[in-house]
Scaffold this motif. Structure first.
Motif, short mmCIF file in Angstrom:
data_model
loop_
_atom_site.label_atom_id
_atom_site.label_comp_id
_atom_site.label_asym_id
_atom_site.label_seq_id
_atom_site.Cartn_x
_atom_site.Cartn_y
_atom_site.Cartn_z
N TRP A 47 13.88 57.61 68.13
CA TRP A 47 14.06 58.45 69.32
C TRP A 47 14.33 57.58 70.54
CZ3 TRP A 47 15.59 63.10 69.31
CH2 TRP A 47 15.19 63.99 68.33
N THR A 48 13.63 56.48 70.65
CA THR A 48 13.84 55.57 71.78
C THR A 48 15.27 55.05 71.78
OG1 THR A 48 11.52 54.93 71.81
CG2 THR A 48 13.07 53.41 72.85
N ARG A 51 17.67 57.81 72.88
CA ARG A 51 17.63 58.01 74.33
C ARG A 51 18.34 56.89 75.06
NH1 ARG A 51 12.19 59.55 73.19
NH2 ARG A 51 11.49 57.51 73.92
N ARG A 55 21.66 57.27 77.46
CA ARG A 55 21.64 56.82 78.85
C ARG A 55 22.72 55.76 79.10
NH1 ARG A 55 15.31 56.66 78.55
NH2 ARG A 55 14.85 58.79 79.17
N ILE A 90 22.19 63.46 77.18
CA ILE A 90 20.84 62.94 77.46
C ILE A 90 19.83 64.08 77.43
CG2 ILE A 90 19.35 61.93 79.24
CD1 ILE A 90 21.74 60.28 80.17
N GLU A 91 20.16 65.18 78.08
CA GLU A 91 19.25 66.33 78.10
C GLU A 91 18.99 66.86 76.69
OE1 GLU A 91 20.68 69.37 80.74
OE2 GLU A 91 20.87 67.97 82.41
N GLU A 94 16.62 64.54 74.86
CA GLU A 94 15.27 64.70 75.39
C GLU A 94 14.63 66.00 74.88
OE1 GLU A 94 13.49 62.55 76.98
OE2 GLU A 94 15.00 61.10 77.58
N GLN A 95 15.41 67.08 74.85
CA GLN A 95 14.89 68.35 74.36
C GLN A 95 14.57 68.29 72.87
OE1 GLN A 95 17.91 71.16 75.50
NE2 GLN A 95 17.25 71.20 77.64
N ASN A 97 13.79 65.65 71.19
CA ASN A 97 12.61 64.81 71.07
C ASN A 97 11.35 65.61 71.38
OD1 ASN A 97 10.87 62.65 70.85
ND2 ASN A 97 11.40 61.76 72.80
#
Length: 102
Positions: A47-48, A51, A55, A90-91, A94-95, A97
């Motif tokens: 996940w990192t 992300r 980004r 990105i959103e 994040e969602q 995740n």
């Protein structure tokens, strides 16, 4: 009050709660916990990376947009759309995740 004794049954019942605490069972449980923790760390790392990648791509798109000459409106619009798509990505990451943690 009368009492009925069943010594073989009592002995059997007394041993049942202690069976899961046998040394080999404890070792198996600890190994399973260790494996689950490692899987959790690997999942968090993935996940990192997702992300960070999203980004990076959004930042790259922003730099491309910033670098275009204002006279090139068509190119600027295209780059702006790309930048906005990367921001939405990105959103989304994040969602996803956040949902995976539920």
């Amino acid at each position: 009050m009368s009492e009925i004794r069943a010594l073989p049954v009592d002995t059997l019942i007394e041993g049942v709660p202690l069976e899961p605490l046998a040394p080999d069972q404890i070792a198996i449980a600890l190994a399973a916990v260790g494996q689950l923790e490692e899987e959790s760390r690997q999942l968090e790392r993935r996940w990192t990376l997702r992300r960070e990648r999203a980004r990076y791509e959004a930042e790259r798109a922003r730099r491309q947009y910033d670098a275009v000459e204002p006279e090139n409106r068509l190119v600027a619009r295209s780059l702006e759309r790309t930048w906005e798509e990367k921001l939405r990505a990105i959103e989304t990451v994040e969602q996803e995740n956040a949902l995976s943690r539920l």
